[in-house]
Design a protein around this motif. Structure first.
Motif, PDB file in Angstrom:
ATOM      1  N   THR A 128      67.407 -41.665  69.876  1.00 55.36           N
ATOM      2  CA  THR A 128      68.412 -42.696  69.602  1.00 55.36           C
ATOM      3  C   THR A 128      69.308 -42.344  68.427  1.00 55.36           C
ATOM      4  N   ASP A 129      68.857 -41.458  67.533  1.00 52.88           N
ATOM      5  CA  ASP A 129      69.653 -41.135  66.355  1.00 52.88           C
ATOM      6  C   ASP A 129      70.369 -39.795  66.469  1.00 52.88           C
ATOM      7  N   TRP A 130      70.267 -39.126  67.640  1.00 51.23           N
ATOM      8  CA  TRP A 130      70.996 -37.863  67.773  1.00 51.23           C
ATOM      9  C   TRP A 130      71.406 -37.545  69.206  1.00 51.23           C
ATOM     10  N   GLU A 250      72.625 -42.785  57.195  1.00 53.26           N
ATOM     11  CA  GLU A 250      72.973 -42.427  58.562  1.00 53.26           C
ATOM     12  C   GLU A 250      72.716 -43.612  59.487  1.00 53.26           C
ATOM     13  N   PRO A 252      72.371 -44.874  63.729  1.00 53.99           N
ATOM     14  CA  PRO A 252      72.072 -44.348  65.065  1.00 53.99           C
ATOM     15  C   PRO A 252      73.262 -44.478  66.003  1.00 53.99           C
ATOM     16  N   SER A 254      76.560 -42.080  67.477  1.00 54.44           N
ATOM     17  CA  SER A 254      77.117 -40.739  67.572  1.00 54.44           C
ATOM     18  C   SER A 254      78.632 -40.769  67.612  1.00 54.44           C
ATOM     19  N   SER A 360      62.999 -42.563  62.558  1.00 54.51           N
ATOM     20  CA  SER A 360      62.855 -43.569  63.604  1.00 54.51           C
ATOM     21  C   SER A 360      61.808 -43.109  64.613  1.00 54.51           C
ATOM     22  N   HIS A 363      63.344 -41.179  67.454  1.00 57.77           N
ATOM     23  CA  HIS A 363      64.034 -39.905  67.233  1.00 57.77           C
ATOM     24  C   HIS A 363      63.714 -38.953  68.378  1.00 57.77           C
ATOM     25  N   TYR A 462      62.755 -46.932  57.575  1.00 58.71           N
ATOM     26  CA  TYR A 462      63.884 -46.880  58.503  1.00 58.71           C
ATOM     27  C   TYR A 462      64.295 -48.293  58.894  1.00 58.71           C
ATOM     28  N   TYR A 464      66.867 -49.431  61.023  1.00 56.76           N
ATOM     29  CA  TYR A 464      67.695 -49.689  62.205  1.00 56.76           C
ATOM     30  C   TYR A 464      66.942 -49.526  63.520  1.00 56.76           C
TER      31      TYR A 464
END
Length: 536
Positions: A128-130, A250, A252, A254, A360, A363, A462, A464
């Motif tokens: 979800t974060d990348w 940062e 989540p 993009s 997360s 991740h 974390y 979010y």
């Protein structure tokens, strides 16, 4: 060392959360023995008892695809390992796995295009974060798993607590299985040679980008056969620079090549800002132009296809960049390849010390493709990967006696091991679990007492985990912004865009034209709603 799920965050989750789900809150909830799939033959009457109301029909042999990210191995070892995995898969669920690789060249575009193509893919690596997981969920890329998981992946379903399932939902439905029981740090930073740093008069761990610049200058001046940093332009370091010089967090979300939107700080975690529209961007562009002019990387860096890590191991470059888990293994490799090199890491979060977030639990993880033809068997296969120790060790470590052996409780390479001939990886980041991990002699044994101990002093939970950005109102604008970052970002990041201030000004102008203000307003609106949900 930390667990990706945060007790602090979990304690504030509300019963009326965005992704509420039923069940108990027992973190130590164990899968029932009866939930384990029994062996299934391959005859027409084969079936598997998954713990549901009725047996699962596995009489039809099927192939299950698994989409992973990474460069496809070329030495034949992966195929040999997967053949061993598939012997067990065929015996237990009358199926076999097929790996589908999204290689690192232009991976962001290729991954999303694959999901948007409508082709049948069964299991899909998510993050979800990348990996734009929520955006892909919004576009209908993943199957709703609520009804399927209890029957076809009961061990996994029962072992994941309610609060972790809550972070795995889109529009109230489970769309992914989180990698929630695996410990890792993936905060990024620069890797540099400690021996060359000492030669440069740097005797303490490097604590800022200026120190990195001093180190690279020493290499440029004193090691004519070495490229200080044999960088490739496919990855931007702007996010790391922003982490070092601001308190920004940062998000989540993009925006392609580099982050356009962040949160202001941990204390103001629900306030959206943009490092691109702060002095940070000009400072970054200016420093990168200076580094380029000093010859810290190749003149043709924008076209460089070299493997930076391989160059580091060969003694041909002095720096690489990635995350802490990578460093732990690379340190051991460098001790062998370049004895006395004493590889060090400058984590970007060290400089400011106020924005190091725990990872997360989403991740990494796995979804089932919306167009999967065999979602039931796909989940059965996943349940085995995550809960069958033999399969787990095969996919993560290879064949015992070939890729590894266990001595004194640690994995090591067998006598005669040849990395080119025997090396193996599967790039499985979709469901690793601590309970099956075997400590390795290939991971630096001082990692916990050095970097992990440093992180433990400054880490933040974390925040979010349940924030899902609905891109519907700004889909076109976000796409346009991503195109702008991809078009202009590399040249700015590697000092090839001319005058830095003018380049940033043009970059900002194009982002505005693409719809930056509209996205910012929408993102803040949704973050305000998220704040009300979490804090009341």
């Amino acid at each position: 060392m930390f667990k990706k799920s945060s007790a602090i965050l979990l304690s504030i989750l509300m019963a009326s959360s965005l992704a509420a789900c039923s069940g108990n809150n027992n973190k130590d909830n164990k899968p029932a023995e009866s939930a384990k799939p029994s062996n299934a033959g391959t005859n027409a009457e084969a079936s598997t008892n998954t713990g549901g109301d009725a047996a699962v029909d596995t009489s039809k042999f099927v192939k299950i695809s698994y989409l992973v990210l990474g460069n496809k191995p070329t030495n034949g070892q992966f195929e040999k390992v997967l053949a061993e995995v598939n012997k067990i898969m065929k015996e237990k669920i009358n199926a076999e796995l097929e790996w589908k690789w999204v290689e690192w060249a232009d991976w962001q575009t290729k991954y999303n295009l694959t999901l948007a193509s409508g082709e049948s893919t069964d299991l899909i690596t998510i993050g979800t974060d990348w990996l734009d997981t929520w955006g892909n969920a919004q576009r209908g890329a993943f199957m709703n798993l609520d009804d399927l998981l209890p029957k076809y992946a009961p061990q996994t379903f029962n072992s994941i607590p309610e609060e972790d399932w809550a972070e795995s939902k889109y529009n109230g439905k489970i769309v992914l299985i989180p990698e929630n029981d695996y410990t890792q740090w993936v905060n990024h930073g620069f890797f540099y040679r400690g021996d060359w740093a000492k030669e440069a008069g740097i005797t303490e761990p490097i604590k800022d980008w200026e120190g990195i610049g001093k180190y690279l200058q020493y290499i440029k001046d004193n090691k004519p056969d070495v490229i200080p940093w044999d960088a490739v332009s496919g990855v931007s370091t702007f996010g790391g620079f922003d982490t070092s010089y601001t308190d920004n967090l940062e998000l989540p979300i993009s925006t392609g090549y580099l982050p356009v939107f962040t949160a202001k700080s941990f204390d103001e975690k629900y306030t959206i800002n943009s490092p691109v529209f702060e002095d940070t961007m000009v400072k970054y562009a200016t420093m990168m132009k200076e580094w380029a002019d000093k010859g810290f990387w190749r003149e043709d860096v924008l076209n460089n296809k070299n493997d930076t890590r391989a160059s580091l191991r060969a003694g041909l470059t002095g720096m690489d960049q990635h995350h802490t888990q990578t460093f732990g293994g690379l340190r051991v490799q460098m001790d062998k390849d370049q004895p006395g090199s004493e590889l060090q890491m400058f984590p970007f979060a060290r400089q400011g010390g106020n924005n190091l977030l725990e990872l997360s639990i989403t991740h990494g993880g796995t979804s089932v493709g919306a167009h999967s033809k065999n979602p039931e068997r796909a989940l059965m296969a996943y349940d085995l990967i995550r809960n069958d120790e033999q399969i787990y060790h095969l996919l993560n470590y290879g064949i015992e006696g070939v890729q590894y052996e266990v001595k004194d409780g640690k994995r090591q390479q067998p006598a005669g091991y040849d990395e080119a001939k025997d090396g193996f990886y599967a790039d499985f980041w979709g469901g690793r679990v601590d309970k099956f991990e075997i400590p390795s002699v290939t991971t630096w044994d001082q990692l916990e007492e050095t970097l992990y101990a440093e992180y433990d002093k400054i880490k933040k939970p974390y925040p979010y985990g349940q924030f899902v950005f609905d891109k519907t109102p700004v889909e076109a604008e976000l796409t346009a912004i991503t195109q702008v970052t991809g078009e202009m970002g590399p040249a700015i990041a590697y000092g090839k865009a001319g005058d830095p201030a003018k380049a940033v000004e043009e970059f900002r102008s194009k982002l505005k034209t693409a719809g930056y203000d509209k996205v910012l307003a929408e993102l803040q609106k949704q973050m305000d709603a998220y704040k009300a949900l979490i804090e009341g």
